[in-house]
Design an enzyme around this catalytic site. Structure first.
Site, mmCIF file in Angstrom:
data_model
loop_
_atom_site.group_PDB
_atom_site.id
_atom_site.type_symbol
_atom_site.label_atom_id
_atom_site.label_comp_id
_atom_site.label_asym_id
_atom_site.label_seq_id
_atom_site.Cartn_x
_atom_site.Cartn_y
_atom_site.Cartn_z
ATOM 1 N N HIS A 148 -16.905 -94.136 125.245
ATOM 2 C CA HIS A 148 -16.205 -95.399 125.051
ATOM 3 C C HIS A 148 -15.183 -95.552 126.176
ATOM 4 C CE1 HIS A 148 -16.908 -95.947 120.442
ATOM 5 N NE2 HIS A 148 -17.985 -95.455 121.052
ATOM 6 N N CYS A 190 -11.744 -93.359 118.941
ATOM 7 C CA CYS A 190 -10.807 -93.640 120.032
ATOM 8 C C CYS A 190 -9.367 -93.552 119.570
ATOM 9 C CB CYS A 190 -11.119 -95.000 120.657
ATOM 10 S SG CYS A 190 -12.714 -94.998 121.515
ATOM 11 N N CYS A 206 -11.817 -98.002 117.952
ATOM 12 C CA CYS A 206 -12.517 -97.487 116.774
ATOM 13 C C CYS A 206 -11.817 -96.211 116.277
ATOM 14 C CB CYS A 206 -13.971 -97.194 117.136
ATOM 15 S SG CYS A 206 -14.170 -95.735 118.188
ATOM 16 N N GLU A 265 -12.054 -96.297 126.151
ATOM 17 C CA GLU A 265 -10.778 -95.639 125.877
ATOM 18 C C GLU A 265 -10.853 -94.136 126.133
ATOM 19 O OE1 GLU A 265 -11.259 -98.668 122.402
ATOM 20 O OE2 GLU A 265 -12.563 -97.577 123.790
#
Length: 160
Positions: A59, A92, A89, A61
Site C-alpha cells: 500500500h 496501514c 486501512c 502508506e
C-alpha cells in the site's frame, strides 16, 4: 495553539495525488502517499504497488513509511506527517501507530475499510500507546474523483 497550515497541506496532498495518478497509470488502485518532516521536507513518496509487486502489503502508506524509515535511519517517525489520498486501512493504521507518525492528513474517507475515522478509530484510540493528529478532507473531491473514475473504468471493462 498550533493551527494547521492549509496551504501547505493542500500542496502536499497535490503531491500525494500525483502519486495516485502514477499508480493509476500502472493499473493499480490510485492511492498516493507523501511523508513529510517537521520542517516541511519531503522524506518519501509512494503509490500503491500491490499488483505490480504481487504484494498485498504494498500500500502507498506502507511503502512511504518503509522508505522514510530507511532514509531517516530509524523506525520512529515521530515528527512526521503522512499525507494520503484515501483514509488508511487497518494494516496501514497499524504501521502508522507503530512508526509513531505524528499526524495523518487524508483526502477522502473509505467507508469500506477506513481505520482512522470511518469504520475503526485506530490511531486515535485511547487504549493504544500512540495516537495521531488527524486532518481530513484536504482535496476531498479530487481524491474521490480519481478513485471513482478508476473503478468506473474497471466496471466498464468487465461489462464489455
Amino acid at each position: 495553539m498550533n493551527l494547521p497550515n492549509y496551504k501547505t497541506d493542500k500542496e502536499f496532498m497535490l503531491l500525494a495525488l500525483e502519486e495516485a495518478f502514477r499508480a493509476k497509470g500502472l493499473g493499480e488502485v490510485p492511492i498516493g502517499a507523501v511523508l513529510v518532516g517537521k520542517e516541511g521536507e519531503i522524506i518519501s513518496r509512494a503509490h500503491n504497488l500491490r499488483e505490480t509487486a504481487c504484494d498485498p502489503t504494498a500500500h502507498a502508506e506502507i511503502l512511504a513509511i518503509r522508505e522514510g524509515a530507511k532514509k531517516l535511519g530509524g523506525w520512529r517517525l515521530s515528527d512526521t506527517t503522512l499525507y494520503v489520498t484515501l483514509e488508511p486501512c487497518p494494516m496501514c493504521m497499524g504501521a502508522i501507530v507503530l512508526a509513531r507518525v505524528k499526524r495523518v492528513v487524508f483526502g477522502c474517507r473509505d467507508p469500506k475499510a477506513g481505520a482512522l475515522v470511518s469504520l475503526y478509530t485506530i490511531g486515535i484510540d485511547l487504549k493504544l500507546n500512540h495516537r495521531v493528529e488527524v486532518e481530513e478532507g484536504i482535496l476531498r473531491e479530487e481524491c474521490e474523483k480519481v478513485l471513482r473514475e478508476f473503478f468506473r473504468d474497471i466496471r466498464k471493462k468487465v461489462t464489455i
